[in-house]
Design a protein around this motif. Structure first.
Motif, PDB file in Angstrom:
ATOM      1  N   GLU A   1       6.325   8.185 -14.204  1.00 36.24           N
ATOM      2  CA  GLU A   1       4.973   8.004 -14.765  1.00 36.24           C
ATOM      3  C   GLU A   1       4.350   6.701 -14.242  1.00 36.24           C
ATOM      4  OE1 GLU A   1       5.648   8.450 -18.949  1.00 36.24           O
ATOM      5  OE2 GLU A   1       5.875  10.629 -18.720  1.00 36.24           O
ATOM      6  N   ILE A   2       5.165   5.656 -14.113  1.00 35.06           N
ATOM      7  CA  ILE A   2       4.662   4.379 -13.562  1.00 35.06           C
ATOM      8  C   ILE A   2       4.230   4.592 -12.107  1.00 35.06           C
ATOM      9  CG2 ILE A   2       5.325   2.029 -12.874  1.00 35.06           C
ATOM     10  CD1 ILE A   2       7.247   2.034 -15.321  1.00 35.06           C
ATOM     11  N   LEU A   3       5.046   5.324 -11.350  1.00 37.89           N
ATOM     12  CA  LEU A   3       4.698   5.591  -9.948  1.00 37.89           C
ATOM     13  C   LEU A   3       3.422   6.429  -9.856  1.00 37.89           C
ATOM     14  CD1 LEU A   3       8.236   6.262  -8.362  1.00 37.89           C
ATOM     15  CD2 LEU A   3       6.822   4.218  -8.096  1.00 37.89           C
ATOM     16  N   THR A   4       3.287   7.369 -10.779  1.00 36.05           N
ATOM     17  CA  THR A   4       2.077   8.211 -10.800  1.00 36.05           C
ATOM     18  C   THR A   4       0.833   7.361 -11.049  1.00 36.05           C
ATOM     19  OG1 THR A   4       3.350  10.080 -11.599  1.00 36.05           O
ATOM     20  CG2 THR A   4       0.971  10.178 -11.968  1.00 36.05           C
ATOM     21  N   LYS A   5       0.960   6.425 -12.003  1.00 35.29           N
ATOM     22  CA  LYS A   5      -0.164   5.533 -12.313  1.00 35.29           C
ATOM     23  C   LYS A   5      -0.537   4.695 -11.078  1.00 35.29           C
ATOM     24  CE  LYS A   5      -1.578   2.312 -15.849  1.00 35.29           C
ATOM     25  NZ  LYS A   5      -1.076   1.157 -16.537  1.00 35.29           N
ATOM     26  N   LEU A   6       0.493   4.251 -10.371  1.00 34.76           N
ATOM     27  CA  LEU A   6       0.248   3.465  -9.153  1.00 34.76           C
ATOM     28  C   LEU A   6      -0.472   4.301  -8.107  1.00 34.76           C
ATOM     29  CD1 LEU A   6       3.461   1.356  -8.422  1.00 34.76           C
ATOM     30  CD2 LEU A   6       1.133   0.541  -8.698  1.00 34.76           C
ATOM     31  N   SER A   7      -0.039   5.546  -7.967  1.00 39.30           N
ATOM     32  CA  SER A   7      -0.661   6.411  -6.953  1.00 39.30           C
ATOM     33  C   SER A   7      -2.125   6.663  -7.306  1.00 39.30           C
ATOM     34  CB  SER A   7       0.110   7.726  -6.813  1.00 39.30           C
ATOM     35  OG  SER A   7      -0.159   8.564  -7.904  1.00 39.30           O
ATOM     36  N   GLU A   8      -2.424   6.696  -8.608  1.00 37.15           N
ATOM     37  CA  GLU A   8      -3.824   6.887  -9.030  1.00 37.15           C
ATOM     38  C   GLU A   8      -4.684   5.681  -8.632  1.00 37.15           C
ATOM     39  OE1 GLU A   8      -2.625   9.719 -12.812  1.00 37.15           O
ATOM     40  OE2 GLU A   8      -3.319   7.679 -13.185  1.00 37.15           O
TER      41      GLU A   8
ATOM     42  N   ASP B   1      14.794  10.926 -19.749  1.00 33.78           N
ATOM     43  CA  ASP B   1      13.641  10.220 -20.333  1.00 33.78           C
ATOM     44  C   ASP B   1      13.274   8.989 -19.517  1.00 33.78           C
ATOM     45  OD1 ASP B   1      13.451  12.066 -22.287  1.00 33.78           O
ATOM     46  OD2 ASP B   1      14.511  10.892 -23.816  1.00 33.78           O
ATOM     47  N   THR B   2      14.310   8.222 -19.137  1.00 34.37           N
ATOM     48  CA  THR B   2      14.055   7.011 -18.340  1.00 34.37           C
ATOM     49  C   THR B   2      13.473   7.395 -16.983  1.00 34.37           C
ATOM     50  OG1 THR B   2      15.983   6.052 -19.419  1.00 34.37           O
ATOM     51  CG2 THR B   2      15.108   4.850 -17.540  1.00 34.37           C
ATOM     52  N   ALA B   3      14.016   8.459 -16.388  1.00 36.27           N
ATOM     53  CA  ALA B   3      13.519   8.924 -15.091  1.00 36.27           C
ATOM     54  C   ALA B   3      12.035   9.278 -15.192  1.00 36.27           C
ATOM     55  CB  ALA B   3      14.326  10.132 -14.628  1.00 36.27           C
TER      56      ALA B   3
ATOM     57  N   GLY C   1       0.815  -1.208   0.000  1.00 34.61           N
ATOM     58  CA  GLY C   1       0.000   0.000   0.000  1.00 34.61           C
ATOM     59  C   GLY C   1       0.848   1.258   0.000  1.00 34.61           C
ATOM     60  N   VAL C   2       2.119   1.082   0.401  1.00 35.39           N
ATOM     61  CA  VAL C   2       3.054   2.217   0.448  1.00 35.39           C
ATOM     62  C   VAL C   2       4.359   1.789  -0.209  1.00 35.39           C
ATOM     63  CG1 VAL C   2       4.340   3.800   1.943  1.00 35.39           C
ATOM     64  CG2 VAL C   2       2.052   3.036   2.626  1.00 35.39           C
ATOM     65  N   ILE C   3       4.866   2.611  -1.104  1.00 34.44           N
ATOM     66  CA  ILE C   3       6.179   2.333  -1.702  1.00 34.44           C
ATOM     67  C   ILE C   3       7.146   3.417  -1.236  1.00 34.44           C
ATOM     68  CG2 ILE C   3       7.513   2.196  -3.843  1.00 34.44           C
ATOM     69  CD1 ILE C   3       5.072   1.027  -5.214  1.00 34.44           C
ATOM     70  N   LEU C   4       8.248   2.962  -0.636  1.00 28.92           N
ATOM     71  CA  LEU C   4       9.296   3.875  -0.216  1.00 28.92           C
ATOM     72  C   LEU C   4      10.464   3.693  -1.184  1.00 28.92           C
ATOM     73  CD1 LEU C   4       9.281   2.970   3.592  1.00 28.92           C
ATOM     74  CD2 LEU C   4       8.040   4.826   2.483  1.00 28.92           C
ATOM     75  N   ALA C   5      10.841   4.745  -1.874  1.00 29.03           N
ATOM     76  CA  ALA C   5      11.903   4.623  -2.876  1.00 29.03           C
ATOM     77  C   ALA C   5      13.031   5.600  -2.558  1.00 29.03           C
ATOM     78  CB  ALA C   5      11.340   4.885  -4.263  1.00 29.03           C
ATOM     79  N   ASP C   6      14.219   5.043  -2.367  1.00 30.63           N
ATOM     80  CA  ASP C   6      15.378   5.875  -2.041  1.00 30.63           C
ATOM     81  C   ASP C   6      16.097   6.246  -3.341  1.00 30.63           C
ATOM     82  OD1 ASP C   6      17.496   7.134  -0.873  1.00 30.63           O
ATOM     83  OD2 ASP C   6      17.962   5.527   0.545  1.00 30.63           O
ATOM     84  N   GLU C   7      15.901   7.451  -3.755  1.00 28.15           N
ATOM     85  CA  GLU C   7      16.502   7.984  -4.992  1.00 28.15           C
ATOM     86  C   GLU C   7      16.214   7.076  -6.200  1.00 28.15           C
ATOM     87  OE1 GLU C   7      20.459   9.411  -4.690  1.00 28.15           O
ATOM     88  OE2 GLU C   7      20.304   9.829  -2.554  1.00 28.15           O
ATOM     89  N   PRO C   8      14.946   6.914  -6.558  1.00 23.82           N
ATOM     90  CA  PRO C   8      14.608   5.975  -7.644  1.00 23.82           C
ATOM     91  C   PRO C   8      15.086   6.384  -9.029  1.00 23.82           C
ATOM     92  CG  PRO C   8      12.673   7.215  -6.973  1.00 23.82           C
ATOM     93  CD  PRO C   8      13.750   7.573  -6.007  1.00 23.82           C
ATOM     94  N   VAL C   9      15.367   7.670  -9.214  1.00 25.73           N
ATOM     95  CA  VAL C   9      15.739   8.099 -10.578  1.00 25.73           C
ATOM     96  C   VAL C   9      17.095   8.818 -10.619  1.00 25.73           C
ATOM     97  CG1 VAL C   9      13.344   8.242 -11.358  1.00 25.73           C
ATOM     98  CG2 VAL C   9      14.392  10.254 -10.342  1.00 25.73           C
ATOM     99  N   SER C  10      17.844   8.720  -9.546  1.00 28.31           N
ATOM    100  CA  SER C  10      19.081   9.507  -9.458  1.00 28.31           C
ATOM    101  C   SER C  10      20.114   9.179 -10.534  1.00 28.31           C
ATOM    102  CB  SER C  10      19.723   9.322  -8.093  1.00 28.31           C
ATOM    103  OG  SER C  10      19.001  10.054  -7.158  1.00 28.31           O
ATOM    104  N   ASN C  11      20.227   7.886 -10.871  1.00 33.37           N
ATOM    105  CA  ASN C  11      21.277   7.510 -11.822  1.00 33.37           C
ATOM    106  C   ASN C  11      20.741   7.267 -13.229  1.00 33.37           C
ATOM    107  OD1 ASN C  11      23.295   7.559  -9.792  1.00 33.37           O
ATOM    108  ND2 ASN C  11      22.505   5.603  -9.039  1.00 33.37           N
ATOM    109  N   LEU C  12      19.557   7.810 -13.493  1.00 29.22           N
ATOM    110  CA  LEU C  12      18.940   7.536 -14.792  1.00 29.22           C
ATOM    111  C   LEU C  12      18.933   8.795 -15.656  1.00 29.22           C
ATOM    112  CD1 LEU C  12      15.811   5.550 -13.522  1.00 29.22           C
ATOM    113  CD2 LEU C  12      18.046   4.642 -14.161  1.00 29.22           C
TER     114      LEU C  12
END
Lengths: 242, 235
Positions: free
Chosen positions: B194-201, B187-189, B173-184
């Protein structure tokens, strides 16, 4: 480099105290080697018999490793504080240390007393001895796991044997390497266990030594070495595919 | 669909609630009087300089670090009240993603149900329905053609998507992500966010440590800045 310097200094100091730096020792050793080598050779008529006995030794070793792997797989998570707890992990570690502290040949004597002479005793001795070693190897492997990976798995709800299983999978190259190391180790150990009647190639080597038949002894040792080399090649093949 | 986001939506007031939390390591304080309230389906970005306590905050929420004082509630339940409870309601994606190397994408996703289906996990024999659902999730994050690929052969963005797919299969029900896009790359970030946004919806709450202010503003509902162990909300 510092380790190499220290090791060199220690080696030279001890060699000197043992008298190994005296040239006469090495001159005499060379003469003895020349005399001894005239007794060595291969008796081709014994190759089939030696192969059968070496196979028996291999079977004992495989049994020891497979049973040892099962027991260690279960014991190691209990011996790892990050998975278990200190009051549980300390006794398990002490147990594993105690098993390792007793040489395999003494375990062989113990099992010869319990189940009688033959490969049964050797196989059981190797199973216990392997458990002592693999438990240590496995808990060290578990402890060296990346803590962030451990955290993400724990948050997922994994604990105990489930957490350990995931970590073993992550470190499986090392785990398989440890298992094959113990298989090789057991084949070498099993070659000695026969000295106390616990089956395997050692029994025959001892008999031929007592008859001063060094050609037969060399034949048996050579076949055993070939088995160890084969195991090493299989191990390398499997590990390189992981 | 997520169980916490759908079936129990009306039963839970907040997905995450921190009340006067103080935490640290040994005798060194890191978090000072932190308060945070996250509704179902909200995306929270945590920003701030290195060493200010962002990762420590995630660990406290994840149930990995017991606070010295204060309450940490996940779906209205204090997770530290009667001993630590890590029961899979939360998914924690660390900086190094935390996947099982040498194993396939599918294995890494299926293992999210290891605690609920231990026999399947230990034997490696999963129900058809589990495999179907895992494939469906991997399809939804664009990894449907890589299910049997080894995760250590994936790119950073693909690895991150596997971690998110695992969280989805876990039905966290909760996703904790430590710097999920830092090394990307950018475009990939964006694809990951966008996937996380869809999940939050769908009702999943996201708390992520972010460094890129532009991406944080674009994709997150609220931005908090960690300053010297305290959490400050930014407009």
């Amino acid at each position: 480099m510092r380790i190499l310097t220290i090791s060199t200094a220690i080696s030279i100091a001890i060699a000197a105290s043992l008298g190994l730096l005296t040239p006469n020792v090495w001159i005499q050793a060379a003469k003895n080697l020349a005399t001894f080598s005239t007794y060595l050779g291969i008796d081709t008529s014994l190759v089939y018999e030696a192969t059968i006995v070496a196979w028996e030794t291999l079977v004992m070793s495989v049994f020891g490793v497979s049973v040892g792997t099962i027991l260690s797989y279960i014991l190691s998570p209990l011996a790892t504080p990050v998975i278990s707890s200190t009051p549980i992990s300390m006794p398990i570690r002490t147990l594993a240390n105690s098993i390792r502290a007793i040489p395999a040949i003494f375990w062989a004597i113990f099992f010869v007393i319990l189940v009688g002479p033959g490969p049964k005793a050797g196989a059981l001795a190797l199973a216990v001895y392997t458990t002592g070693y693999l438990t240590k190897f496995f808990y060290e492997t578990l402890e060296s796991s990346d803590i962030e990976l451990v955290n993400s798995l724990r948050v997922m709800g994994l604990k105990g044997i489930l957490l350990a299983s995931a970590l073993y999978t992550n470190m499986r190259k090392q785990v398989i390497s440890n298992i094959f190391f113990m298989l090789e180790y057991n084949i070498r150990s099993a070659a000695i266990l026969g000295f106390v009647g616990a089956g395997g190639v050692g029994y025959y080597i001892l008999q031929y030594i007592s008859l001063l038949d060094y050609v037969a002894v060399t034949t048996y040792i050579l076949i055993t070495i070939l088995f160890v080399i084969a195991i090493d090649m299989i191990s390398y093949g499997i590990r390189s595919r992981i | 669909m997520n169980v916490y986001a759908t079936e129990y939506k009306e039963d839970y007031g907040k997905a995450v609630e921190l009340i006067d939390v103080e935490a640290g390591y040994k005798d060194i304080p890191v978090l000072k009087n932190v308060n945070l309230s996250v509704d179902l389906g909200r995306k929270i970005a945590i920003m701030g300089r290195s060493g200010t306590g962002k990762t420590t905050l995630l660990k406290v929420i994840a149930g990995l670090l017991k606070p010295w004082r204060g309450e940490v509630k996940i779906f209205d339940e204090d997770i530290y009240l009667n001993g630590r409870r890590l029961d899979g309601k939360i998914a924690y994606i660390p900086q190094n993603i935390g996947l099982i190397g040498g194993e396939t994408v599918l294995y890494n996703v299926l293992m999210a149900k290891a605690s609920r289906k231990p026999v399947n996990f230990l034997t490696g024999i999963w129900d058809k329905e589990d495999i179907r659902r895992a494939k469906e999730i991997l399809d939804s994050v664009g990894l449907g053609d890589k299910i049997l690929e080894r995760v250590d052969r994936l790119s950073g963005g693909e690895g991150q998507r596997v971690a998110i797919a695992r969280a989805m299969f876990q039905e966290a029900g909760v996703i904790l992500a430590d710097e999920p896009v830092s090394n990307l790359d950018f475009d990939t970030a964006e694809k990951i966010l966008e996937i996380l946004t869809k999940l939050s919806e769908e009702g999943v709450s996201i708390i992520a440590i972010m460094h890129d202010r532009h991406l944080a503003v674009k994709y997150f509902d609220e931005i908090y800045v960690m300053e010297d162990g305290s959490l400050v909300r930014r407009a």
